[in-house]
Write an enzyme that holds these catalytic residues in place. Structure first.
Site, PDB file in Angstrom:
ATOM      1  N   GLN A  86       0.772  -1.456  -0.039  1.00 44.36           N
ATOM      2  CA  GLN A  86       0.032  -0.302   0.434  1.00 44.36           C
ATOM      3  C   GLN A  86       0.792   1.589  -0.147  1.00 44.36           C
ATOM      4  OE1 GLN A  86      -2.727   0.590  -0.624  1.00 44.36           O
ATOM      5  NE2 GLN A  86      -3.403  -1.191  -0.764  1.00 44.36           N
ATOM      6  N   SER A  87       2.315   1.014  -0.737  1.00 37.73           N
ATOM      7  CA  SER A  87       3.200   2.630  -0.185  1.00 37.73           C
ATOM      8  C   SER A  87       2.524   3.643  -1.618  1.00 37.73           C
ATOM      9  CB  SER A  87       4.148   1.995  -1.269  1.00 37.73           C
ATOM     10  OG  SER A  87       5.037   3.159  -1.609  1.00 37.73           O
ATOM     11  N   ASN A  88       2.259   4.621  -0.473  1.00 41.73           N
ATOM     12  CA  ASN A  88       2.432   6.157  -0.965  1.00 41.73           C
ATOM     13  C   ASN A  88       2.910   6.302  -1.657  1.00 41.73           C
ATOM     14  OD1 ASN A  88      -0.517   6.644   0.562  1.00 41.73           O
ATOM     15  ND2 ASN A  88       0.932   6.693   2.375  1.00 41.73           N
TER      16      ASN A  88
END
Ligand code: PLP
Length: 321
Positions: free
Chosen positions: A71-73
């Site tokens: 879920q890396s922004n």
């Protein structure tokens, strides 16, 4: 002049949160809206990527390769940037590829990023291997480190600190989610360069305070060289709180859930389950335990991350609140 490609919608707004402040019986709370930097749902990585992209262009890169958790922004913003400027994008992600694409991962797909799956333990190795393969294939790859936290990316927050001062905002405290150290290093260097005397207080999302202090001090020192003269930062100058790490990276606990709910109900403001939810929980707890003095102003620097709210595992639990 430091090379920079203007992408972000700047300056980001500064708003006050009077209802939250009253509910907590606390100091005056401001928020700096870096969740609204304008690139594909925003976030702090956009400021860093303005400088990173300039360097990639100088290297005549054609492929951007970076790394992060599922879920890396940072990976989502990099993928959007690559799409916008016509680069191929490869993301090395740690996580489970069978879980379905939602939240940030869904957006990565929409931006056309290619994904190489790995485990957290093997992530650095897979990252390097992916780069080597692209290089050997003549792809002109450019490697962006975790969180774009190097001496180039950190420049984004040197200028961000200046931006805040230019807005006439001089809080006693800046509180924010700190993880790979680039945001903290940039803010610290910006404070030093512009004579800002407030406290720059990182709430660690995953690292021990000692580790993060070392990383941020080294990064701030390195970044200072871009302004013509090295300024040496020591770990002891870096303020990091490690009390809110809970069950570890990306594990949303009751504290994060309470913070997300409180900010939402009191101010109509969205936090995220991984970073700002944790920093927000820390801020709430620090206020409740009387950490700040009466009359002080605290600026909560919102670093983004809201698309993760729609990742299924988080959304399912938040919907039960
Ligand atoms: C990456 C990130 C952070 C942490 O910033 P660092 O510069 O890596 O310390 C905080 N909040 C959000 C939403 C992020 O995506």
């Amino acid at each position: 002049m430091i090379p920079r490609i203007r992408i972000a919608h700047l300056p980001t707004a500064v708003e006050s949160l009077p209802r939250l402040s009253t509910a907590l019986g606390g100091p005056k709370i401001l928020v700096k809206r870096d969740d609204q930097t304008g690139l594909a749902m925003g976030g702090n990585k956009t400021r860093k990527l303005e400088f990173v992209l300039a360097e990639a262009q100088a290297h005549a890169a054609r492929t951007l390769i970076t790394v992060g958790a599922v879920q890396s922004n940072h990976c989502r913003q990099t993928a959007a940037l690559a799409a916008r400027f016509g680069y191929r994008c490869i993301l090395v992600l740690s996580g489970d590829p069978t879980k379905g694409a939602n939240g940030n991962l869904l957006l990565d797909h929409l931006f056309g990023a290619e994904i190489v799956w790995t485990s957290k333990a093997r992530r650095a190795e897979t990252f390097k291997q992916t780069f080597d393969e692209a290089w050997a294939a003549g792809e002109r790859p450019y490697m962006i480190p975790l969180g774009a936290s190097n001496a180039v990316g950190a420049l984004g927050y040197v200028f961000a600190l200046q931006e805040m001062l230019d807005q006439g905002v001089h809080p006693d405290w800046i509180v924010f989610a700190s993880s790979s150290g680039g945001t903290q290093a940039g803010l610290m260097l910006g404070a030093e360069l512009h004579g800002y005397k407030g406290r720059i207080f990182g709430i660690s999302v995953d690292e021990s305070a000692n580790t993060l202090k070392g990383i941020a001090a080294r990064l701030a020192s390195e970044t200072s060289e871009r302004f013509g003269q090295r300024i040496q930062f020591e770990p002891a100058q870096v303020e990091v709180n490690e009390d809110y790490i809970g069950e570890g990276y990306a594990v949303m606990g009751v504290r994060e859930m309470e913070a997300i709910q409180l900010f939402a109900k009191m101010e109509g403001l969205l936090l995220d389950p991984v970073y700002t939810g944790r920093a927000g929980a820390g801020l709430i707890d620090l206020i409740r335990t009387g950490f700040f003095k009466p009359g002080e102003t605290v600026l909560f620097w919102h670093t983004g991350g809201t698309p993760a709210l729609f990742a299924e595992s988080y959304a399912a639990r938040l919907s039960s609140l």
